[in-house]
Write an enzyme that holds these catalytic residues in place. Structure first.
Site, PDB file in Angstrom:
ATOM      1  N   ARG A 149      18.145   7.374  10.535  1.00 57.39           N
ATOM      2  CA  ARG A 149      17.360   6.331  11.199  1.00 57.39           C
ATOM      3  C   ARG A 149      15.956   6.766  11.615  1.00 57.39           C
ATOM      4  NH1 ARG A 149      20.966   2.637  15.290  1.00 57.39           N
ATOM      5  NH2 ARG A 149      22.764   2.302  13.963  1.00 57.39           N
TER       6      ARG A 149
ATOM      7  N   HIS B 129      21.542  -1.764   3.914  1.00 57.15           N
ATOM      8  CA  HIS B 129      21.320  -1.388   5.323  1.00 57.15           C
ATOM      9  C   HIS B 129      22.187  -2.230   6.257  1.00 57.15           C
ATOM     10  CE1 HIS B 129      18.779   0.933   8.056  1.00 57.15           C
ATOM     11  NE2 HIS B 129      18.652  -0.142   8.830  1.00 57.15           N
TER      12      HIS B 129
ATOM     13  N   TYR C  16       9.804 -18.189   8.349  1.00 59.54           N
ATOM     14  CA  TYR C  16       8.471 -18.777   8.172  1.00 59.54           C
ATOM     15  C   TYR C  16       7.522 -17.873   7.378  1.00 59.54           C
ATOM     16  CZ  TYR C  16      10.043 -21.862  11.928  1.00 59.54           C
ATOM     17  OH  TYR C  16      10.739 -22.743  12.694  1.00 59.54           O
TER      18      TYR C  16
END
Length: 813
Positions: free
Chosen positions: A30, A76, A120
């Site tokens: 990570r 992931h 969006y």
């Protein structure tokens, strides 16, 4: 259940193992980037998923939600918001120096505004990402591993053509470690790689000359210092970065005067513009930054523009200094080059990392060349078979006609023309158009070209120098295509301490020219008072005044003066007024340390260039005159000037630097006079107990002392507000009359003396009922050479008495 099915384990060992596994999972999976491609796993998976979706720079944009969905479903298995946050950061040009993704829509702003929801916004790969990360991924350059459920494979690392770890930087907090790598300029990094290839023994110092320092996407200024060289040499260091300020005259509109303004066009990296403006407004409103009349944000699509209007008489350089000092307009970037090498976190120096990347790049080119060579040999093999067949086409056709099936035909072709299985299959699959003269010539030409390629690839693999030349050539092509001008300006030959010192000196000169006074009031606020205000304040004399205007100490602001305070416990402490000369502030615990305000009896200013003696008088009648030497002047710490025993206290103090006399007052009005010359009162060390100058009667106490010039009037002030005037010529020396001087007209009933003052002083007094007054004793119309006392002026109540008296130098005359 059967106990045989259980195995006993140590809780400590299990916790240790589990925590280590968790830590390594966070470190590798990570938080930390891989040193080869400079990417964290989530970033690598985003780029690879977009490559698989075909979102190349020449294709239309695709919704971010689609990309996030693919990344989550295939590679992931974490939160969608975490993936989207990582994607957004790859798009933001103010967060990433060379954005690896192009975006359509609202992806946040430098004001720390959040991006629009992923449904969006749209994205696709940026040109530099497609070229620099993914162009060679199909050439067997990197290894692949199974994804979390084994249904897909994903690359362990991307075949980066540029050292993106340095270009875009990286930051992350793992377990027990963190990385914070600043972004750099592509052109400088490529030049340093080329220099390293040509001369591997190049020193860190020469490399740091090529790479001037980090180049942040938001621009700003980088203060060049030894910290940059330390960072590149050790992999760890702290860099000073600051915003860009320009001076302008702002026209506020028709009929209005122009105003001086500071225009901020660039902020330091990762500083929120809106947050910075809000914090500055707080500092201005709270009075911590002076000289600013208005702040507004005029930023638009052309760039940042924060306008800070200045007050009419404000010092612009001082305001700039305060902006750097008290806001994040100047900040430190704590850098640490920590990255994963072969799955292990390693702190890298600049040269070590560049060498590691060159090794990776060389290995990638070798793998790519080997892949190209393999493909070339396969094509060459097939074309050679086709060439043989076209040259003997009649025999080939006869063999095929005579064969019962394709298997027989294939084996006959192999046997008659010494073909391989691949060649025989390609001959059988050969279309009739290959029999034309044009196609025959084309096959021969392709064979020649492939032979040349084969020779080149083999030479490339066998000759390292040729491979390194290719590596340099490719780097320079990328530099030409993607390099941008450096945004962060490196400022050299700047000594910030010297800058601050020069500014303070300039401000000090202004205060000296304006005859500004330095004052400490009864609430321990250290303030400045210009001469005009000082004169107005001291025009109100022999009247009661507001308690807030009572002063404990006043001196002229001059160069080379040291300000000290004296406590009743015999301590001397320093007040650093020069570094904060422009600001009014309170002497609080940070400055006083463990000294309680009630312990402070006096403040003094000492001129550094002349010989000064600190004179102190203790409650047992002991007097010390100590030379204030260079060590005391340089010291910023408090120190003990006299050791007190048996509940004794220091009563009064003053600075002696002229040939004057000393006068000591006791509670019953006895006066002791001595000459302050070194012959009469010899200077002592800090360790000495001092000289006993006054032997006290059983109920008598020492109350005050001060220096004076012969012929001056001496004023004695009692607790109940009686003031006596005695001419100093009346008082004889106590080394001749050891009992001191006592005047019949100064006898008190049910009262005692409190303070002694000369005609060169004002007197600020406070009573126990918070009444305050300022006295100019020269204007009280005492008859010369005759003792007198006043009662009516102060008009104290029966239970009221003087609690504090502060002697103030007369600086008006």
């Amino acid at each position: 259940m059967d106990k045989k099915n259980f195995t006993s384990i140590s809780l400590q060992e299990e916790m240790q193992r589990s925590y280590l596994e968790y830590a390594m999972s966070v470190i590798v999976g990570r938080a930390l980037p891989d040193a080869r491609d400079g990417l964290k796993p989530v970033q690598r998976r985003i780029l690879f998923a977009m490559y698989e979706l075909g979102l190349t720079p020449d294709k239309p944009f695709r919704k971010c939600a689609r990309v996030v969905g693919d990344v989550l479903g295939k590679y992931h298995p974490h939160g969608d918001q975490a993936v989207y946050d990582a994607l957004v950061r790859l798009v933001q040009d103010f967060s990433t120096k060379y954005p690896t993704l192009d975006g359509h829509g609202n992806f946040g702003s430098v004001d720390n505004d959040p991006p629009a929801a992923m449904r969006y916004t749209e994205t696709r790969l940026a040109s530099i990402a497609h070229k620099g990360f993914l162009e060679e991924i199909g050439s067997e350059t990197v290894s692949f591993s199974n994804n979390f459920d084994g249904s897909q494979t994903e690359p362990d690392v991307l075949p980066a053509q540029l050292p993106f770890l340095l270009l875009n930087g990286s930051s992350g907090i793992a377990v027990g470690m963190a990385t914070n790598i600043p972004p750099h300029n592509l052109g400088e990094i490529v030049d340093s790689l080329v220099a390293l290839v040509k001369n591997n023994d190049i020193s860190n110092k020469k490399l740091s000359k090529i790479i001037q320092g980090p180049d942040f996407p938001t621009g700003g200024e980088l203060i060049h210092s030894a910290a940059i060289e330390e960072l590149y040499e050790t992999g760890k260091g702290s860099l000073t970065i600051r915003g860009v300020i320009n001076m302008e005259e702002v026209n506020l509109g028709k009929g209005k005067h122009k105003k001086n303004a500071l225009i901020i066009t660039e902020l330091p990296y990762q500083i929120s513009k809106a947050g910075w403006i809000e914090k500055l407004a707080e500092l201005v409103n709270s009075g911590k930054i002076h000289g600013i009349s208005d702040i507004r944000d005029e930023s638009d699509r052309d760039g940042m523009r924060i306008v800070i209007e200045l007050k009419k008489d404000s010092n612009s350089e001082l305001v700039i200094s305060n902006l750097y000092k008290k806001t994040t307009l100047q900040t430190n970037f704590g850098a640490i080059f920590l990255a994963l090498i072969k799955g292990k976190p390693v702190q890298l120096s600049l040269k070590k990392y560049l060498n590691f990347f060159l090794e990776f790049r060389e290995e990638t080119i070798r793998k790519r060349t080997f892949y190209f060579l393999k493909n070339t040999l396969e094509k060459l093999e097939i074309l050679e078979g086709l060439s043989k067949a076209t040259k003997n086409i009649k025999k080939v056709v006869a063999i095929i006609e005579e064969s019962e099936n394709s298997v027989e035909a294939k084996s006959k072709l192999i046997k008659n023309f010494f073909l391989s299985e691949k060649q025989a299959s390609s001959v059988l699959d050969m279309p009739l158009r290959k029999l034309t003269n044009l196609e025959k010539n084309q096959i021969d030409n392709e064979i020649i070209n492939l032979e040349e390629k084969k020779s080149y690839f083999q030479k490339l693999l066998n000759e390292r120098e040729l491979l390194l030349e290719l590596l340099i050539e490719e780097l320079l092509i990328l530099k030409k295509k993607y390099n941008v001008k450096r945004k962060t300006k490196v400022i050299k030959n700047i000594n910030q301490n010297k800058e601050l010192e020069n500014l303070n000196n300039q401000i000090l000169e202004e205060f000296i020219n304006k005859k500004t006074k330095l004052c400490i009031d009864n609430r321990l606020y250290l303030k400045k008072m210009i001469l005009g205000n000082y004169k107005k304040s001291f025009e109100v004399v022999n009247k009661f005044i507001d308690n807030k205007n009572i002063q404990k100490f006043i001196c002229n602001i001059e160069k080379n003066i040291k300000l000290i305070g004296i406590t009743n416990t015999g301590k001397v402490f320093n007040i650093d007024w020069e570094s904060n000369v422009n600001n009014d502030y309170k002497l609080d615990n940070k400055i006083l340390g463990n000294i309680h305000p009630s312990e402070i009896i006096n403040f003094h200013s000492i001129k550094k260039e002349i010989k000064n003696y600190l004179c102190i008088l203790n409650s047992d009648g002991r007097f010390k005159k100590v030379l204030f030497d260079e060590d005391m002047i340089k010291s910023n710490r408090s120190f003990t000037i006299t050791k007190l025993k048996n509940n004794l206290k220091t009563i009064d103090s003053f600075i002696s630097n002229k040939n004057k006399d000393l006068i000591i007052l006791t509670s019953i009005g006895r006066i002791f006079r001595f000459n302050l010359s070194n012959k009469i009162l010899t200077p002592t060390s800090k360790q000495s107990q001092g000289l006993i100058l006054a032997k006290l009667l059983p109920s008598e106490t020492i109350v005050s002392c001060c220096p004076f010039d012969n012929g001056e009037n001496i004023f004695l002030i009692s607790r109940q507000g009686k003031i006596f005037c005695i001419n100093s010529n009346e008082i004889y020396y106590s080394n001749e009359y050891s009992l001191g001087y006592l005047n019949e007209k100064t006898q008190l009933k049910n009262d005692c003396f409190f303070k002694i003052v000369t005609s060169n002083h004002y007197l600020d007094i406070e009573t126990n009922k918070n009444k305050s007054a300022r006295l100019d004793l020269n204007k009280l119309n005492f008859k010369p050479n005759k003792s007198k006392f006043l009662i009516d002026f102060l008009n104290l109540d029966k239970d009221e008495y003087l609690e504090n008296c502060f002697r103030l130098e007369n600086f008006i005359d």
